[in-house]
Design an enzyme around this catalytic site. Structure first.
Site, mmCIF file in Angstrom:
data_model
loop_
_atom_site.group_PDB
_atom_site.id
_atom_site.type_symbol
_atom_site.label_atom_id
_atom_site.label_comp_id
_atom_site.label_asym_id
_atom_site.label_seq_id
_atom_site.Cartn_x
_atom_site.Cartn_y
_atom_site.Cartn_z
ATOM 1 N N HIS A 144 2.736 3.543 -8.748
ATOM 2 C CA HIS A 144 1.834 3.135 -7.660
ATOM 3 C C HIS A 144 2.026 1.652 -7.332
ATOM 4 O O HIS A 144 2.194 1.270 -6.167
ATOM 5 C CB HIS A 144 0.400 3.427 -8.114
ATOM 6 N N HIS A 148 3.548 -0.440 -3.927
ATOM 7 C CA HIS A 148 3.001 -1.587 -3.180
ATOM 8 C C HIS A 148 4.107 -2.624 -2.977
ATOM 9 O O HIS A 148 4.281 -3.177 -1.892
ATOM 10 C CB HIS A 148 1.835 -2.225 -3.928
ATOM 11 N N HIS A 154 -2.454 1.867 0.579
ATOM 12 C CA HIS A 154 -3.127 3.059 0.065
ATOM 13 C C HIS A 154 -3.219 4.135 1.138
ATOM 14 O O HIS A 154 -3.474 3.838 2.302
ATOM 15 C CB HIS A 154 -4.533 2.696 -0.418
HETATM 16 ZN ZN LIG Z 1 -3.078 0.195 -5.169
#
Ligand SMILES: [Zn+2]
Length: 441
Positions: A144, A148, A154
């Site tokens: 995750h 980014h 998100h």
């Molecule tokens: Zn995040």
């Protein structure tokens, strides 16, 4: 603006652990702070290289180093995450030799979330993996955070998320409300909403009472969202799209001139995507630009090229906007509003523009040519003076163009007019400027 051309406005939070010039959005993403908050003027005055958010990594290659402070368990999770990304995508994380831009995996020792910068910021950029049980995150959390760093936001912050999930604000701790803001113009590049994304919050994220904060629509069970196992099929497709689509942008969005006749000037086109781009054409409205000639059509990933603009004479003193489109082979047309300010030095002229910039907030832009450094600010609603969060603006250095944010609490929906007057102008009788705008809800 994100590399895919979508525009984004968010409220960031200043936190002690973020380096100067950066704020946190959505709990775990660091982005540059811009424009500067009230009472100071944006140092970027002339607007060079405005908000470049989330540039991609050329050819999908991400150099990295492991900080000596990482534990053996954290290192193991990082290696698992890298292996997972290598297996599912064409992204390659490679040990850094001498590349100037790279990710440094660190353990910041804070018990709260792991975090990352958004996209490639230039130079070294930290990515924290201290979270989860005993400071060791699940492999999906590391994936995750790496996403980014690859430029992804998100999933539930997409502009179209209300069709797919319901946000239960009453269950969210109020200080975390900004983390549930909608920000992406298109969300992930051209892809369908993905409940299974590793970039989706869990159904009880930032809950203040243990109840759900995000409820999926369309009969999807709440347990399904927020998985941290690894990349979903949708994530894999998003990475593929984002990292194979040519993405370009103009470096500048503002131009000033004292010319009275036609003239031309150079402009830089940046390749912010991961792959080489071929510029096929420049689309102009013809409001103040009448031509654009590229020096070269080929722009390598991470590189730039020069465009020569032909401008029309200034018809009046003030701002003029022009929509510029860059057509790229195999990609979307990138569009930007390019503003020109025409002025006549040393006339004491102050130009002012006021526009919505998020909840109860206006963005003010003004230009002044007599090198004033201090300005008085006055606000009115229906002709009646109102209190402002600050009544004077000042800057260390004089510069023609300024921007600042104005937070007007309790004024949502009202039409606010602003007058700005230079206080220390070199001209006698400096001209105040006024503009009005409705304060957004
Ligand atoms: Zn995040």
């Amino acid at each position: 603006m994100l590399p895919d051309g979508s525009e984004v406005r968010v409220e960031g939070q200043r936190v002690p652990w973020a380096p100067p010039g950066y704020v946190v959005i959505q709990g775990d993403i660091l982005v540059p702070q811009s424009p500067t908050p009230p009472s100071t003027l944006a140092p970027q005055g002339l607007a060079q290289d405005p908000v470049v958010w989330g540039r991609l990594w050329p050819n999908g290659v991400v150099p990295y180093v492991l900080d000596p402070g990482l534990s053996a368990d954290q290192r193991a999770r990082i290696q698992e995450a890298i292996a997972h990304i290598h297996e599912k995508t064409s992204i390659r994380l490679v040990e850094r030799s001498d590349q100037p831009d790279y990710v440094r995996f660190i353990s910041d020792g804070r018990p709260e979330s792991c975090w990352s910068y958004l996209g490639r910021i230039g130079g070294p950029q930290d990515l924290d993996v201290h979270c989860g049980q005993n400071g060791v995150p699940p492999v999906g959390t590391v994936v995750h955070e790496i996403l980014h760093a690859l430029g992804f936001l998100h999933e539930q912050s997409r502009a179209d998320r209300d069709e797919y999930v319901e946000i239960l604000w009453e269950n969210i701790q109020e200080e975390y409300w900004p983390q549930f803001a909608k920000i992406g113009g298109k969300g992930k590049l051209y892809h369908a909403y993905d409940y299974d994304s590793v970039m989706h919050y869990g159904a009880k994220a930032f809950s203040k009472n243990g109840n759900y904060t995000i409820l999926p629509k369309n009969g999807i069970p709440p347990e399904r969202i927020g998985q941290r196992q690894g990349l979903s099929p949708g994530d894999i497709e998003s990475v593929r799209l984002y990292y194979t689509t040519p993405l370009v942008r103009l470096r500048w969005w503002f131009h000033q001139t004292t010319f009275t006749g036609s003239y031309s000037f150079p402009q830089e086109v940046l390749n912010v995507g991961a792959v080489d781009a071929r510029l096929e054409g420049v689309i102009l409205e013809g409001r103040w630009l009448e031509g654009a000639t590229p020096q070269t059509a080929e722009i390598p990933a991470g590189g730039s090229a020069t465009l020569q603009f032909q401008a029309k004479p200034c018809p009046f003193l003030g701002f003029q906007a022009e929509t510029v489109g860059l057509r790229v082979q195999g990609g979307e047309t990138y569009q930007i509003t390019y503003t020109r300010a025409c002025y006549r030095y040393p006339d004491a002229l102050t130009l002012l523009r006021l526009e919505p910039a998020g909840r109860e907030t206006l963005l003010l832009t003004f230009a002044e040519w007599t090198w004033a450094k201090r300005y008085a600010l006055e606000g009115t609603v229906n002709g009646t003076l109102i209190p402002l969060p600050y009544s004077e603006l000042s800057s260390q250095r004089a510069q023609p163009l300024y921007t600042a944010l104005l937070r007007l609490e309790g004024r949502a929906g009202q039409e606010v007019c602003l007058q700005i007057t230079p206080l220390d102008s070199s001209a006698t009788n400096p001209t105040p400027a006024t503009a009005c705008a409705r304060v957004p809800e």
